[in-house]
Design an enzyme around this catalytic site. Structure first.
Site, short mmCIF file in Angstrom:
data_model
loop_
_atom_site.label_atom_id
_atom_site.label_comp_id
_atom_site.label_asym_id
_atom_site.label_seq_id
_atom_site.Cartn_x
_atom_site.Cartn_y
_atom_site.Cartn_z
N HIS A 56 3.93 5.49 -7.08
CA HIS A 56 2.70 6.11 -6.57
C HIS A 56 2.98 7.42 -5.81
O HIS A 56 2.05 8.22 -5.63
CB HIS A 56 1.98 5.16 -5.61
CG HIS A 56 1.06 4.20 -6.29
ND1 HIS A 56 0.09 4.59 -7.18
CD2 HIS A 56 0.94 2.85 -6.18
CE1 HIS A 56 -0.59 3.52 -7.59
NE2 HIS A 56 -0.10 2.45 -7.00
N ASN A 115 1.00 4.32 1.04
CA ASN A 115 0.88 5.45 1.96
C ASN A 115 2.04 6.42 1.73
O ASN A 115 3.19 6.02 1.60
CB ASN A 115 0.93 4.95 3.40
CG ASN A 115 0.03 3.78 3.65
OD1 ASN A 115 -1.16 3.83 3.37
ND2 ASN A 115 0.59 2.69 4.16
N MET A 158 0.84 -1.19 0.00
CA MET A 158 0.00 0.00 0.00
C MET A 158 0.87 1.23 0.00
O MET A 158 1.79 1.37 0.81
CB MET A 158 -0.93 0.00 1.22
CG MET A 158 -1.81 1.24 1.33
SD MET A 158 -2.89 1.43 -0.11
CE MET A 158 -3.18 3.21 -0.06
N GLU A 163 5.11 0.81 -5.79
CA GLU A 163 4.66 1.68 -4.69
C GLU A 163 5.40 3.00 -4.70
O GLU A 163 4.83 4.05 -4.38
CB GLU A 163 4.82 0.97 -3.35
CG GLU A 163 4.12 -0.37 -3.24
CD GLU A 163 2.66 -0.34 -3.64
OE1 GLU A 163 1.99 0.67 -3.35
OE2 GLU A 163 2.19 -1.31 -4.26
#
Length: 864
Positions: free
Chosen positions: A308, A274, A272, A305
């Site tokens: 992102h 974050n 994820m 990731e």
């Protein structure tokens, strides 16, 4: 009442009404095992006199204060919303609530390490679960700053999006020193990428220096009991390569204060993104030797990731319609980075073999949807983390790069970041910047590629002259009846000859395909090669069909083709034709076994062996399935024993044997491997491999509870507990399967990953008929489970306990009957059941083809 859903219309209306300044969130993690206390302060602007609501899923709400006036929590809070009436132009809301830890990978997940009893916490907020921790306007276009403070045991690590502050002691509770961490406000971000990770994590720290001299702190974290498996330097190396590469191609600096990567227990996603605090599932901490394909997968996930941080975090979608753009872009550039900046120079072969196979399957299901389809509400988006959102979207972007040119594409991406930094944007904004740089009108391209569903099929149509040269050559494009769109394709055609030693490329042309039939005058007069490869270099997204001569050439010498991308493309073509019941499963198995020893690309080999298992397990008629599986197991074991000791190929062939074995003799070999009385040089039975062989032995009725307990005593870890549950669920008796069923569907105490493990074991069968009693039980129990459990667990139950291995007409009939008789079932559940039915029907079609082939062979033999 809206329940826990939020519609796109509601989100749009709320975004038109308010502008959020920031959140101050105080979290106390010292209150007990079940709940934690939170105080949320929110400041926002609004139209005076209007009303709106905050999203919150709380155990209880103790206080709601709006602009200095107290609201009755019993009236203000209901149905996951805190109603805020009579707003002013500037508003301040303060909410005190008690929140509940979860064990489902949603909100703030709590895990107790069985090795040392330590508590580890992590958040998972995408899509709508920051509201499980604090009161929030839970939609991506209401960005704000977030200022977190956390009270927790002083000996813990506490990590969030900003750099970790020095903890301040605040006393002790029950003999434990307590401290408070006060984090600086974040940049303006969406709530779903905020994060909190807390517990006695082991940490390794470093930094990255950019070309302009900036220093970005780096951290890698994991549980203490897994510290020996933390390859921090490898993670740092990939991260530094990615940071340098992305800053270079984007022309935009890394946009956050620091970059931590945390391997956390029972994450409900692979990873994820974050902001500045990425979480990874612990499956990426390898406890033993793994294939190079899995190491590559970890590196690509790290790069995905990291990408992102720019695409998704710096610039964020307005609504979940554009989730695909986040994920597809990260998929595309992570492969680009792995090929051009890291060690995985054949990453596009992995993408062609694995990612696109996922996309092609998803795009042929009844649930297929446009890449950029409308997402009506949160329930819609929860179902859209699929092969279209990720792999088809990335394939479309790869085709877009071929269409507009790489330089124009990357310049447009840079402009997009600059224009929308720390704000929100959508597909049309993205395309606008690409159009400005490339000079191409992309409206039609977008309409055909992104706003319609389905996959096209391309095949060569040609005529030959008397000398064996092409007198005409066309590319035929077709589409399915349900998804009839024909698309423009920029693609290459490869021409290959077989010299008796290898199949090598003798020519390549690049063309644009438009409409149903495209002439290729460049090939007129060219000698027909032994092998024609449409979509050479895998530039476009389409199913490919081969002419018979090309097919025979590929079958005989596929492993000798030098380019792994070309091999991946042809393997994908063969598998796709097998799934479409155009190519017999037995023929596919023969080609795999004939060429696998020469396949040098770990990712391709890993996928092939998985497809081999699927072919013999479900695409062969039931009466021939056991024999097909046994023959395949025998063949891959022979490959394992002949492979170079300690090689990646040996590891993969040996592991495939452990999963395929079904006869008494084969199970004897596995038992002897586990006992150490049979050894193969270079093939090590480490802890995880031992659990793998126990699972196969369990399905064959060769494992006792005492054996499972003994192995668990030797591996008393969380991974060991899940593996033991998997083995128990694989035991073949009805009573064993029923116990597994009750553990998963019962009390709700099992965690998300434990339910996943039980489901894997439940479907591990030597004889699929043991699952027959559970068909009706699945349809009886699944709807209540869907309505009472969180989305993550409910989806795992649907995937892990639908009796796929039966692949029978009876299963298809039972599935159709449920769909007909349960029209009121939630859309998400119906979608999954419809996908299950489509897979069963596809397997039945493949079985019918295989039966027809066997019948024809028996007639031929009888006539000899």
């Amino acid at each position: 009442m809206p329940g826990r859903n939020l519609t796109k219309l509601e989100a749009h209306e709320r975004a038109e009404l308010i502008r959020v300044d920031g959140y101050v969130v105080e979290i106390d993690l010292t209150g007990g095992q079940d709940t934690f206390a939170v105080v949320t302060d929110v400041r926002f602007g609004s139209r005076p006199g209007a009303a709106t609501f905050l999203d919150l899923i709380a155990d209880s709400v103790e206080s709601v204060e709006l602009n200095g006036r107290l609201l009755d929590p019993r009236e203000a809070y209901a149905d996951s919303r805190v109603q805020l009436p009579r707003l002013a132009s500037r508003n301040h809301v303060r909410i005190e609530s008690t929140q509940r830890y979860t064990n489902t990978g949603e909100g703030l997940h709590r895990f107790v390490d069985p090795v040392d009893g330590e508590v580890y916490l992590h958040t998972q907020f995408e899509v709508p679960d920051s509201r499980r921790v604090f009161a929030v306007f839970e939609q991506p276009d209401l960005k704000a700053t977030f200022e977190f403070s956390v009270v927790a045991p002083a000996r813990w690590q506490v990590v969030s999006n900003q750099s970790t502050p020095v903890p301040v002691p605040v006393g002790d509770r029950d003999g434990e020193d307590i401290a408070r961490w006060a984090f600086a406000p974040t940049p303006v971000v969406s709530s779903y990428i905020t994060a909190l990770i807390a517990g006695p994590y082991a940490a390794v720290r470093s930094e990255w220096r950019s070309r302009d001299g900036r220093r970005v702190p780096l951290g890698v974290f994991c549980r203490r009991s897994l510290e020996q498996h933390l390859v921090a330097e490898e993670v740092f190396a990939t991260t530094r390569e990615g940071l340098a590469f992305f800053e270079d191609i984007f022309g935009y600096p890394y946009p956050f204060e620091k970059y931590d990567q945390l391997f956390v227990p029972e994450l409900s996603a692979g990873a994820m993104e974050n902001a500045g605090a990425v979480t990874f599932d612990e499956e990426f901490l390898f406890r033993g030797r793994v294939s190079e394909a899995r190491r590559e997968g970890r590196a690509v996930t790290i790069l995905h990731e990291l990408a992102h941080m720019w695409f998704g975090n710096l610039v964020t979608m307005r609504w979940w319609d554009d989730l695909w753009l986040n994920e597809s872009f990260a998929d595309y550039v992570s492969i680009l980075a792995s090929v051009e900046a890291a060690e995985w120079t054949h990453g596009w072969a992995t993408f062609a073999a694995s990612d696109k196979a996922w996309a092609y399957r998803q795009d042929q299901l009844p649930s297929t949807h446009p890449v950029a389809g409308e997402v009506r509400d949160l329930e819609d988006v929860l179902n859209n983390f699929d092969g279209i959102t990720y792999a088809k979207g990335a394939s479309a972007l790869k085709q877009l790069v071929a269409w507009v040119g790489r330089e124009s594409f990357l310049l447009g991406v840079h402009d997009y970041f600059v224009a929308h930094q720390y704000a929100n944007a959508g597909l049309h904004d993205f395309l606008h910047h690409l159009e400005a740089r490339s000079g191409r009108d992309l409206a039609r391209w977008s309409a055909l590629w992104l706003e319609t569903a389905g996959v096209n099929t391309l095949r060569a149509e040609f005529e030959l002259d008397g000398a064996g040269r092409f007198s005409s050559f066309h590319v035929r494009q077709t589409a399915s009846h349900d998804q009839p769109t024909l698309r423009p394709h920029r693609l290459a055609i490869g021409l290959y000859d077989d010299d008796g030693v290898s199949i090598h490329r003798v020519g390549r042309i690049e063309i644009d395909v438009e409409g149903a039939l495209t002439a290729v005058p460049e090939l007129v007069g060219v000698a027909r090669p032994d092998l024609l490869v449409l979509n050479e270099d895998d530039l476009t997204y389409a199913k490919i069909r081969m002419d018979e001569r090309s097919l025979r050439s590929a079958e005989g010498g596929l492993a000798t083709i030098e380019s792994p991308v070309t091999r991946a493309l042809i393997w994908g073509t063969l598998w796709d034709a097998t799934r479409d019941a155009e190519y017999p499963a037995s023929r596919f198995v023969q080609v795999v076994l004939a060429n696998a020893a020469g396949e040098t690309h770990s990712g391709i080999l890993r996928l092939l062996l998985g497809q081999l298992f699927d072919a013999v397990s479900t695409f062969v008629p039931p009466e021939g399935r056991r024999r097909a599986r046994a023959d395949a197991a025998e063949a891959v074991w022979a490959l394992a024993t002949r492979a170079q000791p300690g090689s990646d190929a040996q590891l993969q062939f040996g592991t495939a044997f452990l999963q395929l074995a079904v006869t008494a003799d084969q199970l004897d070999v596995i038992a002897a491997l586990g006992a150490g009385t049979v050894t193969v040089s270079g093939f090590t039975i480490d802890t995880d491999m031992h659990w793998t062989l126990l699972t196969t032995l369990a399905a064959g009725g060769r494992v006792t509870q005492t054996m499972i307990d003994t192995q668990l005593a030797a591996d008393p870890t969380a991974s060991g507990e899940r593996a033991a549950a998997r083995v128990r669920a694989a035991l073949p008796s009805f009573e064993d399967k029923a116990r597994a069923w009750s553990a998963a569907f019962g009390s709700g105490e099992e965690s998300n990953l434990m339910i996943e493990a039980i489901g894997e074991g439940f479907l591990e069968v030597e004889d699929a008929s043991v699952l027959e009693p559970f068909t009706e039980r699945f349809f009886t129990d699944m709807l209540p489970a869907w309505e009472s459990r969180g989305h993550v667990v409910a989806e795992q139950l649907s995937q892990g306990f639908y009796p796929h291995p039966l692949a029978s007409p009876e299963l298809a009939r039972a599935t159709r009957r449920w769909l007909d008789e349960t029209p009121e079932a939630p859309h998400g559940l119906r979608r999954l059941i419809e996908e299950h039915l489509a897979d069963v029907e596809r397997a039945l079609a493949a079985q019918r083809l295989e039966a027809a082939v066997l019948k024809q062979q028996s007639f031929s033999t009888a006539g000899m």
